[in-house]
Design an enzyme around this catalytic site. Sequence first.
Site, PDB file in Angstrom:
ATOM      1  N   ASN A  89      14.218  -5.327   9.175  1.00 19.56           N
ATOM      2  CA  ASN A  89      13.449  -5.324  10.420  1.00 19.56           C
ATOM      3  C   ASN A  89      12.415  -6.443  10.315  1.00 19.56           C
ATOM      4  OD1 ASN A  89      14.782  -3.026  11.421  1.00 19.56           O
ATOM      5  ND2 ASN A  89      13.414  -1.666  10.283  1.00 19.56           N
ATOM      6  N   HIS A 102      11.614  -6.051   2.724  1.00 19.38           N
ATOM      7  CA  HIS A 102      12.472  -4.981   2.214  1.00 19.38           C
ATOM      8  C   HIS A 102      13.777  -4.935   2.966  1.00 19.38           C
ATOM      9  CE1 HIS A 102       9.794  -3.379   5.346  1.00 19.38           C
ATOM     10  NE2 HIS A 102      10.776  -2.560   5.689  1.00 19.38           N
ATOM     11  N   HIS A 104      16.762  -2.416   3.957  1.00 21.28           N
ATOM     12  CA  HIS A 104      17.154  -1.005   4.028  1.00 21.28           C
ATOM     13  C   HIS A 104      18.643  -0.899   3.703  1.00 21.28           C
ATOM     14  CE1 HIS A 104      13.676   0.549   6.547  1.00 21.28           C
ATOM     15  NE2 HIS A 104      13.590  -0.720   6.850  1.00 21.28           N
TER      16      HIS A 104
HETATM   17  P1  AMP Z   1      10.146  -0.997   8.250  1.00 20.52           P
HETATM   18  O1  AMP Z   1       9.943  -0.244   9.542  1.00 20.52           O
HETATM   19  O2  AMP Z   1      11.427  -1.802   8.234  1.00 20.52           O
HETATM   20  O3  AMP Z   1       8.926  -1.792   7.877  1.00 20.52           O
HETATM   21  O4  AMP Z   1      10.396   0.118   7.155  1.00 20.52           O
HETATM   22  C1  AMP Z   1       9.388   0.663   6.386  1.00 20.52           C
HETATM   23  C2  AMP Z   1      10.014   1.836   5.659  1.00 20.52           C
HETATM   24  O5  AMP Z   1       9.179   2.182   4.584  1.00 20.52           O
HETATM   25  C3  AMP Z   1      10.164   3.101   6.525  1.00 20.52           C
HETATM   26  O6  AMP Z   1      11.524   3.485   6.548  1.00 20.52           O
HETATM   27  C4  AMP Z   1       9.286   4.121   5.796  1.00 20.52           C
HETATM   28  O7  AMP Z   1       9.822   5.419   5.821  1.00 20.52           O
HETATM   29  C5  AMP Z   1       9.238   3.558   4.395  1.00 20.52           C
HETATM   30  N1  AMP Z   1       8.069   3.927   3.597  1.00 20.52           N
HETATM   31  C6  AMP Z   1       6.767   3.884   3.976  1.00 20.52           C
HETATM   32  N2  AMP Z   1       5.969   4.276   2.956  1.00 20.52           N
HETATM   33  C7  AMP Z   1       6.789   4.567   1.915  1.00 20.52           C
HETATM   34  C8  AMP Z   1       6.584   5.018   0.579  1.00 20.52           C
HETATM   35  N3  AMP Z   1       5.348   5.264   0.100  1.00 20.52           N
HETATM   36  N4  AMP Z   1       7.664   5.216  -0.219  1.00 20.52           N
HETATM   37  C9  AMP Z   1       8.897   4.967   0.250  1.00 20.52           C
HETATM   38  N5  AMP Z   1       9.166   4.521   1.486  1.00 20.52           N
HETATM   39  C10 AMP Z   1       8.133   4.331   2.311  1.00 20.52           C
END
Ligand code: AMP
Length: 116
Positions: A89, A102, A104
């Site tokens: 994203n 990151h 996914h």
């Molecule tokens: P994005 O919307 O692509 O920035 O995705 C961020 C992702 O990070 C989301 O799917 C969240 O659920 C995940 N996320 C946020 N905080 C944590 C955390 N502490 N540990 C693991 N995943 C996380």
Amino acid sequence: MMGDTVFGKIVRKEIPAEILHESDRVMAFKDVNPQAPTHVLIIPKEEIPKASDIDGKKHAELLGEMFDVANAVAKERGVDESGYRLVFNVGPQGGQEVYHLHMHLLGGRQMRWPPG
Ligand code: AMP
């Protein structure tokens, strides 16, 4: 602190995560709010905020390692044969919430297209 995101804290082990892979450069851990039976995040330890900050030449090896880890995770989680989705994203309309690059990896259920 520059790049002080929640993923930076995970890299520095300041907050816990269910880590599946870790090397000098890359980490993979379970998403805390999974959107599929398998939902893993693959990140560089280096603080690159988003995919549009990637320089193809400079980051080629790093990206290669991220894809190697994604392939390994898919096998380990048993979704390599069934298929899965890899997503970056990017920015507000891309739905990015954490500004530390990151990938996914989502699998274990049928994905739909177009995405929401
Ligand atoms: P994005 O919307 O692509 O920035 O995705 C961020 C992702 O990070 C989301 O799917 C969240 O659920 C995940 N996320 C946020 N905080 C944590 C955390 N502490 N540990 C693991 N995943 C996380």
